[in-house]
Design a protein around this motif. Structure first.
Motif, mmCIF file in Angstrom:
data_model
loop_
_atom_site.group_PDB
_atom_site.id
_atom_site.type_symbol
_atom_site.label_atom_id
_atom_site.label_comp_id
_atom_site.label_asym_id
_atom_site.label_seq_id
_atom_site.Cartn_x
_atom_site.Cartn_y
_atom_site.Cartn_z
ATOM 1 N N GLU A 308 0.854 -1.210 0.000
ATOM 2 C CA GLU A 308 0.000 0.000 0.000
ATOM 3 C C GLU A 308 0.882 1.250 0.000
ATOM 4 O O GLU A 308 0.626 2.205 -0.718
ATOM 5 N N LEU A 309 1.910 1.219 0.853
ATOM 6 C CA LEU A 309 2.812 2.382 0.898
ATOM 7 C C LEU A 309 3.546 2.564 -0.432
ATOM 8 O O LEU A 309 3.781 3.688 -0.864
ATOM 9 N N GLU A 310 3.888 1.443 -1.058
ATOM 10 C CA GLU A 310 4.572 1.533 -2.362
ATOM 11 C C GLU A 310 3.672 2.225 -3.376
ATOM 12 O O GLU A 310 4.097 3.126 -4.103
ATOM 13 N N GLN A 311 2.397 1.816 -3.392
ATOM 14 C CA GLN A 311 1.454 2.438 -4.335
ATOM 15 C C GLN A 311 1.279 3.911 -4.040
ATOM 16 O O GLN A 311 1.200 4.742 -4.941
ATOM 17 N N LYS A 312 1.211 4.212 -2.738
ATOM 18 C CA LYS A 312 1.024 5.607 -2.335
ATOM 19 C C LYS A 312 2.226 6.446 -2.789
ATOM 20 O O LYS A 312 2.068 7.547 -3.331
ATOM 21 N N LEU A 313 3.417 5.905 -2.571
ATOM 22 C CA LEU A 313 4.610 6.657 -2.977
ATOM 23 C C LEU A 313 4.617 6.891 -4.490
ATOM 24 O O LEU A 313 4.873 8.001 -4.951
ATOM 25 N N ALA A 315 2.122 7.015 -6.535
ATOM 26 C CA ALA A 315 1.085 7.989 -6.906
ATOM 27 C C ALA A 315 1.546 9.412 -6.592
ATOM 28 O O ALA A 315 1.442 10.315 -7.432
ATOM 29 N N GLU A 316 2.085 9.614 -5.384
ATOM 30 C CA GLU A 316 2.511 10.971 -4.998
ATOM 31 C C GLU A 316 3.718 11.428 -5.818
ATOM 32 O O GLU A 316 3.814 12.590 -6.211
ATOM 33 N N LYS A 326 7.594 2.676 -10.872
ATOM 34 C CA LYS A 326 6.992 1.386 -10.530
ATOM 35 C C LYS A 326 7.947 0.269 -10.954
ATOM 36 O O LYS A 326 8.479 0.292 -12.063
ATOM 37 N N PHE A 357 8.604 11.706 2.343
ATOM 38 C CA PHE A 357 7.581 10.659 2.333
ATOM 39 C C PHE A 357 7.750 9.767 3.561
ATOM 40 O O PHE A 357 6.772 9.402 4.215
ATOM 41 N N ASN A 361 5.074 9.165 6.667
ATOM 42 C CA ASN A 361 4.400 7.865 6.650
ATOM 43 C C ASN A 361 4.997 6.814 7.593
ATOM 44 O O ASN A 361 4.751 5.621 7.434
#
Ligand SMILES: *Cc1c(COP(=O)(O)O)cnc(C)c1O
Length: 362
Positions: A308-313, A315-316, A326, A357, A361
């Motif tokens: 989840e954190l990977e996806q968030k990073l 995206a931001e 990615k 980040f 987080n």
């Protein structure tokens, strides 16, 4: 969009801004020619000079002797997975392959159609997080050649010196790290690289071939699959990738102008060092995929505590103009590809973003 963003893509990848600007200018009309680079014949004097300059530029940068032919082929590095065994495996029909990632595996798959493949080593059990040590290699003294992948684009590992293979010809897929530093070409019998990572656009494959290897190429091979055809015709048996070769010429000139491969290597170590220290100094928030002594200077792979954190990073980061972070679909996580043309400022900016980040987080 008003400005160029930071492109961390693994390939096709970033090109030097100076090269893009020059190409943009010449795309409408080459000076003194009255036609675009996209419109001229590959048999013209103009293109003759372009392909000659590209070849000579690369010869100078890598200090390649006249014992080697330089070719510009098509079909990507992937076609070399087939052409290498078709041309070089006979007459013994057995070759050694060192497997350090998905691209090595694909090379093995094609070689097996031609002859016997001995896997000299594989680090697949460790999720390809490292390069095997010399003493792990099971090499056959009578192999037709030894094949290895110098930089593992997907896993972010890299050979920092060549495997030692004695008198057996060494063959290398250098698609994702060619030109990142000076290598001693005399250790190699054959090097190939898809241009789209570190030397140009997609559609052209650069090949360095030691002339004695041609003795193995049988006349029974299909014309286009025989290296002799391409040597005899100066890479112009069929219509070459004229635009791709033109960009490679500009990239080679850009490299020479900027101090050559020693200067580039220093800069590459510098850039990768900045990113790896951020990972190592993050108290485990960022975790590098590759073992330290196998780390790539070109593709930096890492994970965060959760998917989840990977996806968030991602995206931001994307919203802030850091594109292509990615990881490859087969391994997940993150990957920052920082080839020759990637600016140091971009790495520094990414590191400040990552530090922020982490603070927000964790
Ligand atoms: C990208 C890549 C390839 C495949 O290149 P294509 O030009 O797409 O065929 C092969 N080997 C390595 C190491 C790569 O990074």
């Amino acid at each position: 969009m008003e400005k160029r963003i930071y492109n961390f893509s693994a390939g096709p990848a970033i090109l030097p801004e100076d090269v893009l600007k020059e190409a943009q200018e010449h795309l409408y009309m080459l000076p003194g020619v009255g036609m675009s680079i996209l419109e001229i014949s590959h048999r013209s004097k103009t293109f003759d000079k372009i392909i000659g300059d590209a070849r000579e530029g690369l010869r100078t940068l890598l200090n390649i002797s006249q014992d080697y032919e330089l070719l510009f082929l098509q079909g990507g590095a992937s076609l070399q997975f087939s052409m290498v065994p078709l041309n070089f495996m006979p007459p013994k029909n057995k070759a050694d392959y060192i497997v350090t990632g998905s691209w090595s595996k694909k090379a093995v798959k094609e070689a097996k159609r031609v002859g016997e493949v001995n896997i000299s080593a594989s680090t697949e059990e460790a999720k390809f997080n490292r390069i095997p040590k010399q003493e792990e290699l099971k090499l056959n003294a009578d192999a037709s050649y030894v094949h290895f992948t110098s930089n593992n684009t997907i896993y972010g590992t890299q050979w920092h010196s060549e495997p030692v293979v004695g008198d057996v010809p060494l063959v290398c897929d250098a698609s994702s790290d060619i030109l990142h530093k000076k290598i001693d070409i005399n250790k190699y019998a054959f090097v190939y690289a898809g241009a789209q990572k570190n030397m140009g656009p997609s559609g052209v494959t650069f090949v360095i071939l030691r002339k004695d290897m041609l003795e193995r190429s049988s006349d029974t091979l299909h014309t286009m699959l025989n290296y002799k055809t391409h040597v005899d015709n100066g890479s112009m048996y069929n219509t070459p990738t004229t635009f791709g070769i033109y960009i490679i010429d500009l990239v080679a000139k850009w490299l020479i102008k900027n101090g050559g491969l020693d200067a580039m290597y220093k800069l590459n170590k510098d850039k990768a060092g900045i990113l790896y220290s951020c990972i190592d100094g993050s108290a485990g928030f960022y975790k590098g995929h590759a073992e330290k002594d196998s780390r790539s200077l070109m593709n930096i792979t890492f994970n965060l505590p959760t998917a989840e954190l990977e996806q968030k990073l991602i995206a931001e980061a994307t919203a802030e103009g850091f594109s292509g972070l990615k990881g490859h679909r087969s391994v997940g996580g993150l990957r920052a590809s920082i080839y020759n043309a990637f600016p140091k400022q971009g790495v520094e900016d990414l590191v400040s973003f990552m530090k922020n980040f982490q603070t927000k987080n964790s």
